[in-house]
Scaffold this active site. Structure first.
Site, PDB file in Angstrom:
ATOM      1  N   ASP A   7     -15.724   8.488 -22.608  1.00 46.56           N
ATOM      2  CA  ASP A   7     -14.482   7.733 -22.792  1.00 46.56           C
ATOM      3  C   ASP A   7     -14.386   7.391 -24.277  1.00 46.56           C
ATOM      4  OD1 ASP A   7     -12.165   6.158 -22.339  1.00 46.56           O
ATOM      5  OD2 ASP A   7     -13.412   4.362 -22.240  1.00 46.56           O
ATOM      6  N   GLU A  66     -12.275  12.011 -21.554  1.00 43.47           N
ATOM      7  CA  GLU A  66     -10.952  11.483 -21.230  1.00 43.47           C
ATOM      8  C   GLU A  66     -10.031  11.709 -22.421  1.00 43.47           C
ATOM      9  OE1 GLU A  66      -9.787   7.822 -18.670  1.00 43.47           O
ATOM     10  OE2 GLU A  66      -9.945   7.133 -20.742  1.00 43.47           O
ATOM     11  N   ASP A 139     -15.559   0.209 -20.919  1.00 39.89           N
ATOM     12  CA  ASP A 139     -15.666   1.532 -21.555  1.00 39.89           C
ATOM     13  C   ASP A 139     -16.721   2.377 -20.847  1.00 39.89           C
ATOM     14  OD1 ASP A 139     -13.832   0.941 -23.698  1.00 39.89           O
ATOM     15  OD2 ASP A 139     -15.418  -0.233 -24.629  1.00 39.89           O
TER      16      ASP A 139
END
Length: 158
Positions: A7, A66, A139
Site C-alpha cells: 500500500d 494498490e 496502512d
C-alpha cells in the site's frame, strides 16, 4: 504461494507478506516502510531502500500493489505518482511483473463493498486471517488487503 502486498504512500508505505495455499491465507509479516520528512528525492530513496530490505529478507512468488487513489490536491497526486513510479521500477528490477488493484477493487474483494471504510477493511482482514489482535496502523491492513485480493484473484484465474 508467497505474496507481497504493498500500500504505497508518501509518509508510510504498508507492506504485508502472506502465504496463500489452497484457499487458506497465513500472515507471515506485515509492517511499514517509514518515510521521514525530507526532500522528495531522499524520501523516494528511503522508500526504495526499505523495499530492497524486504526483498533481501524474503522471496516472493507474486507481488501486488494498490494503485493510487484520486486526491483533490494536484500536488498530492503528483507526489504519490512519483512514489508509485519509483516503487514500480524497483519491483520490476528486483522481481519482475506485479499485479495492480484499485482501492475499490481491494475493498470489494475483502469486504464485498467497493465503498467500504478503512475500518471495515481492517475488520475483515482481521477476520479473514483469524487474528485476535487489531492490526495498526491502517496502512498495514490495507497492504494485507492488497495481498488477500491478489490471492483471491489468482484462485479465480486458476
Amino acid at each position: 504461494m508467497k505474496i507481497l502486498g504493498i500500500d504505497p504512500g508518501s509518509r508510510n508505505c504498508g507492506y504485508a507478506i502472506i502465504e496463500a495455499n489452497k484457499g487458506k491465507n497465513i500472515l507471515i509479516e506485515a509492517g511499514l516502510i517509514k518515510i521521514k520528512p525530507n526532500t522528495l528525492q531522499y524520501q523516494i530513496t528511503e522508500l526504495c531502500e526499505g523495499l530492497d530490505l524486504i526483498f533481501k529478507n524474503h522471496s516472493f512468488d507474486e507481488v501486488a500493489i494498490e494503485d493510487i487513489f484520486f486526491a483533490y490536491n494536484p500536488k498530492t497526486v503528483l507526489k504519490l505518482a512519483q512514489f508509485r513510479g519509483a516503487l514500480s521500477l524497483k519491483i520490476l528490477q528486483i522481481h519482475g511483473d506485479f499485479a495492480e488493484y484499485t482501492p475499490l477493487q481491494v475493498k470489494k474483494a475483502v469486504t464485498g463493498k467497493a465503498k467500504a471504510t478503512k475500518e471495515q477493511v481492517a475488520f475483515m482482514v482481521k477476520r479473514l486471517l483469524g487474528l485476535s489482535k487489531d492490526i495498526k496502523p491502517l496502512d498495514i491492513t490495507d497492504a494485507i488487503a492488497v495481498a488477500l485480493t491478489h490471492a483471491a484473484n489468482l484462485r479465480v484465474r486458476v
